[in-house]
Design a protein around this motif. Structure first.
Motif, short mmCIF file in Angstrom:
data_model
loop_
_atom_site.label_atom_id
_atom_site.label_comp_id
_atom_site.label_asym_id
_atom_site.label_seq_id
_atom_site.Cartn_x
_atom_site.Cartn_y
_atom_site.Cartn_z
N ARG A 35 31.09 29.19 13.01
CA ARG A 35 30.07 28.26 13.51
C ARG A 35 30.68 27.54 14.70
N LYS B 286 18.94 38.61 15.51
CA LYS B 286 18.65 38.82 14.09
C LYS B 286 19.55 39.85 13.44
N TRP B 287 20.17 40.75 14.25
CA TRP B 287 20.92 41.87 13.70
C TRP B 287 22.27 42.02 14.37
N GLN C 212 22.03 41.90 8.73
CA GLN C 212 21.08 40.87 9.15
C GLN C 212 21.87 39.57 9.31
N ILE C 213 21.53 38.79 10.34
CA ILE C 213 22.22 37.52 10.59
C ILE C 213 21.35 36.38 10.07
N ASP C 214 21.92 35.58 9.17
CA ASP C 214 21.23 34.37 8.70
C ASP C 214 21.15 33.40 9.88
N GLN C 215 19.96 33.09 10.34
CA GLN C 215 19.77 32.29 11.54
C GLN C 215 20.17 30.82 11.38
N GLU C 216 20.24 30.34 10.16
CA GLU C 216 20.64 28.95 9.92
C GLU C 216 22.14 28.81 9.68
N LYS C 217 22.70 29.74 8.91
CA LYS C 217 24.10 29.62 8.50
C LYS C 217 25.05 30.54 9.26
N ASN D 92 25.76 33.64 8.46
CA ASN D 92 26.31 34.67 7.57
C ASN D 92 25.73 36.04 7.90
N VAL E 100 24.52 39.65 6.35
CA VAL E 100 24.03 40.23 5.10
C VAL E 100 23.88 41.73 5.33
N ASN F 215 22.51 45.15 4.93
CA ASN F 215 21.18 45.53 4.44
C ASN F 215 21.13 46.96 3.91
#
Length: 135
Positions: A61, A92-93, A108-113, A115, A117, A119
């Motif tokens: 971050r 997003k990716w 996938q990219i967590d847009q808030e955190k 992280n 993921v 898929n």
């Protein structure tokens, strides 16, 4: 292995290092490791760095006020020897290609955190070099 954050001094036209942060802790390095790619998320909120040998992508971050990085996670790339990775223009990716396993993995990219993921999407890719997106 580490990533160094810099502050840009426009008046002096110079970069000043403000932080060096590990991408892989020394205790986790069992074989030769090196970095292969660093990418900044389109939002500027996250930074990602690939680790060859450890076969991971480390997510950070970025504090917008200070430019300092904070560790989020270290995600396995589901392959061997990350040759390259890229973020799609929407942010997003993350797509990573692995040279030794000849694979491509999608996260996938967590847009808030920030992280990553996995898929469960992988493909065999002979001799992958880099990931590019056509505008």
């Amino acid at each position: 292995m580490s990533v160094t954050a810099f502050r840009y001094d426009a008046a002096a036209g110079a970069l000043d290092p403000i932080q060096a942060i590990e991408t892989v802790p020394p205790a986790e390095i069992e074989t030769f490791c090196s970095g292969s790619e660093i990418r900044v998320h389109p939002s500027g909120k996250f930074v990602y760095a690939a680790n060859r040998g450890h076969d991971t992508v480390t997510a950070f971050r970025c504090d917008p006020a200070t430019g300092m990085l904070e560790f989020i996670e270290r995600e396995p790339i589901r392959g061997s020897w990350p040759r390259n990775f890229n973020l799609d223009p929407t942010g997003k990716w993350l797509i990573a290609v692995s040279a030794n396993s000849n694979t491509l993995a999608v996260f996938q990219i967590d847009q808030e955190k920030g992280n990553l993921v996995f898929n469960l999407k992988m493909a065999e890719v002979p001799s992958p070099i880099c990931v590019l997106f056509q505008p």
